[in-house]
Design a protein around this motif. Structure first.
Motif, mmCIF file in Angstrom:
data_model
loop_
_atom_site.group_PDB
_atom_site.id
_atom_site.type_symbol
_atom_site.label_atom_id
_atom_site.label_comp_id
_atom_site.label_asym_id
_atom_site.label_seq_id
_atom_site.Cartn_x
_atom_site.Cartn_y
_atom_site.Cartn_z
ATOM 1 N N PRO A 37 12.032 12.550 -68.177
ATOM 2 C CA PRO A 37 11.571 11.914 -69.277
ATOM 3 C C PRO A 37 10.935 12.955 -70.252
ATOM 4 N N SER A 38 11.034 12.581 -71.476
ATOM 5 C CA SER A 38 10.234 13.445 -72.369
ATOM 6 C C SER A 38 8.622 13.313 -72.417
ATOM 7 N N SER A 39 8.034 12.661 -71.514
ATOM 8 C CA SER A 39 6.534 12.375 -71.647
ATOM 9 C C SER A 39 6.034 12.021 -70.252
ATOM 10 N N CYS A 40 4.982 12.056 -69.832
ATOM 11 C CA CYS A 40 4.180 11.977 -68.783
ATOM 12 C C CYS A 40 3.689 10.670 -68.630
ATOM 13 N N THR A 41 4.359 9.931 -67.548
ATOM 14 C CA THR A 41 4.259 8.410 -67.253
ATOM 15 C C THR A 41 3.732 8.084 -65.996
ATOM 16 N N ALA A 42 3.635 8.771 -65.174
ATOM 17 C CA ALA A 42 3.496 8.390 -63.848
ATOM 18 C C ALA A 42 1.940 8.080 -63.509
ATOM 19 N N GLY A 43 1.732 7.483 -62.741
ATOM 20 C CA GLY A 43 0.404 6.795 -61.836
ATOM 21 C C GLY A 43 0.064 7.910 -60.895
ATOM 22 N N THR A 44 -0.867 7.207 -60.066
ATOM 23 C CA THR A 44 -1.518 8.084 -58.918
ATOM 24 C C THR A 44 -0.594 7.904 -57.669
ATOM 25 N N GLY A 45 -0.137 9.131 -57.402
ATOM 26 C CA GLY A 45 0.538 9.283 -56.188
ATOM 27 C C GLY A 45 0.035 9.234 -54.825
ATOM 28 N N PRO A 46 0.829 9.133 -53.724
ATOM 29 C CA PRO A 46 0.068 9.369 -52.266
ATOM 30 C C PRO A 46 -0.315 10.781 -52.102
ATOM 31 N N PHE A 47 0.113 11.560 -52.653
ATOM 32 C CA PHE A 47 -0.355 13.040 -52.526
ATOM 33 C C PHE A 47 -1.355 13.667 -53.810
ATOM 34 N N GLN A 48 -2.076 12.819 -54.210
ATOM 35 C CA GLN A 48 -2.608 12.923 -55.494
ATOM 36 C C GLN A 48 -3.798 14.082 -55.224
ATOM 37 N N LYS A 49 -4.695 13.762 -54.283
ATOM 38 C CA LYS A 49 -5.519 15.034 -53.824
ATOM 39 C C LYS A 49 -4.995 16.338 -53.450
ATOM 40 N N ALA A 70 -0.356 18.517 -65.631
ATOM 41 C CA ALA A 70 -0.545 19.924 -64.736
ATOM 42 C C ALA A 70 0.714 19.693 -63.661
ATOM 43 N N ILE A 71 0.714 18.287 -63.234
ATOM 44 C CA ILE A 71 1.757 18.111 -61.978
ATOM 45 C C ILE A 71 3.150 18.013 -62.710
ATOM 46 N N ARG A 72 3.280 17.556 -63.938
ATOM 47 C CA ARG A 72 4.763 17.550 -64.676
ATOM 48 C C ARG A 72 5.246 19.050 -64.924
ATOM 49 N N ALA A 73 3.933 19.922 -65.412
ATOM 50 C CA ALA A 73 4.645 21.257 -65.585
ATOM 51 C C ALA A 73 4.888 21.910 -64.295
ATOM 52 N N PHE A 74 4.210 21.799 -63.161
ATOM 53 C CA PHE A 74 4.826 22.268 -62.002
ATOM 54 C C PHE A 74 6.222 21.682 -61.555
ATOM 55 N N GLN A 75 6.423 20.363 -61.676
ATOM 56 C CA GLN A 75 7.787 19.844 -61.617
ATOM 57 C C GLN A 75 8.950 20.441 -62.230
ATOM 58 N N LEU A 76 8.710 20.610 -63.450
ATOM 59 C CA LEU A 76 9.524 21.218 -64.476
ATOM 60 C C LEU A 76 9.902 22.815 -64.085
ATOM 61 N N ASP A 77 8.798 23.364 -63.725
ATOM 62 C CA ASP A 77 8.967 24.754 -63.364
ATOM 63 C C ASP A 77 9.808 24.874 -62.194
ATOM 64 N N HIS A 78 9.777 23.964 -61.324
ATOM 65 C CA HIS A 78 10.115 24.065 -59.972
ATOM 66 C C HIS A 78 11.566 23.216 -59.779
ATOM 67 N N GLY A 79 12.034 22.794 -60.808
ATOM 68 C CA GLY A 79 13.406 22.047 -60.877
ATOM 69 C C GLY A 79 13.241 20.642 -60.153
ATOM 70 N N ILE A 80 11.930 20.023 -60.386
ATOM 71 C CA ILE A 80 11.801 18.562 -59.576
ATOM 72 C C ILE A 80 11.814 17.403 -60.754
ATOM 73 N N SER A 81 13.159 16.600 -60.062
ATOM 74 C CA SER A 81 13.313 15.463 -61.157
ATOM 75 C C SER A 81 13.177 14.216 -60.425
ATOM 76 N N ALA A 83 10.757 14.519 -63.706
ATOM 77 C CA ALA A 83 9.345 15.198 -63.965
ATOM 78 C C ALA A 83 8.317 14.137 -64.789
ATOM 79 N N ILE A 84 7.747 13.491 -64.125
ATOM 80 C CA ILE A 84 6.867 12.602 -64.791
ATOM 81 C C ILE A 84 5.725 12.680 -64.084
#
Length: 236
Positions: A37-49, A70-81, A83-84
């Motif tokens: 998606p074009s924006s950051c929409t996710a809540g807290t994940g199990p590996f947040q810390k 910051a997490i989304r930027a990492f996802q975009l940089d590393h091809g993770i979809s 990326a929210i």
């Protein structure tokens, strides 16, 4: 008429090279991969810390807008979809792998697992998804991140040797280019890919590389050079 060794190797590379091409360059949190998606929409994940610690954020286990970006930027940089900005198991597994790759620094063979008595050798560590080239014990290039075979199509371990090179290889099976292909074991080869070398689940056996890294390998290796593959890719 009997084919010459070089013609036989060429046919083998054409026929088998396609077998280790990449799978689609997307990573899903589960199920079918989705477009980012074009924006950051996710809540807290199990590996947040874990994600906060890896990214140098305040470690409180609570998702913030800045954490998500910051997490989304990492996802975009590393091809993770998708990326929210969600710190799920796929994102953390890539972060963990990247951390291990970074820790190798300029001493990827500190444990001495790649032979130092072979002259020039391209080392492939499947466990850390790293490769480098050394002359004896001297680091010549790397280490660089790679993507090896997925479960069921593992990159075969052991001492190999580059036997055929094709700078602009074309897969007749998948109709896809495999730039800077250097075959070292049947249809398994170093070659460049478009997209991320961190994306799951992996290749069909080849050692996938970023284009600049594959090009450098092309300039440093030649037919007859040794390749040593060891370890086991996580998840295989």
């Amino acid at each position: 008429m009997t084919s010459s060794p070089s013609k036989t190797a060429r046919r083998l590379g054409v026929l088998l090279g396609a077998a280790c091409l990449t799978v689609p360059l997307t990573v899903a949190l589960g199920g079918t991969a989705q477009a980012a998606p074009s924006s950051c929409t996710a809540g807290t994940g199990p590996f947040q810390k874990n994600a906060e610690r890896f990214l140098g954020r305040t470690v409180d286990g609570r998702q913030s807008a800045a954490d998500c970006r910051a997490i989304r930027a990492f996802q975009l940089d590393h091809g993770i979809s998708p990326a929210i900005g969600y710190a799920g198991p796929v994102t953390w597994s890539v972060m963990d792998l990247v951390g291990k790759q970074r820790s190798a620094g300029d001493r990827p063979n500190a444990a001495g697992k790649c032979p130092v008595d072979k002259g020039r050798v391209a080392c492939v560590d499947l466990t850390r998804q790293l490769s480098w080239i050394q002359d004896g014990s001297r680091l010549k290039f790397g280490p660089v991140p790679i993507r090896s075979g997925r479960d069921g199509y593992e990159t075969r371990t052991g001492l190999k040797r580059v036997y055929w090179r094709s700078v602009d290889h074309w897969s007749t099976l998948y109709k896809v280019r495999m730039p800077y292909s250097q075959f070292f074991d049947g249809g398994q080869a170093f070659h460049a890919i478009d997209g991320s070398v961190w994306s799951a689940p992996g290749s069909h056996g080849c050692v996938n590389m970023r284009r600049a890294d594959a090009k450098k390998y092309w300039s440093l290796l030649k037919n007859g050079d040794d390749v040593y593959v060891y370890g086991s890719k996580p998840g295989t």
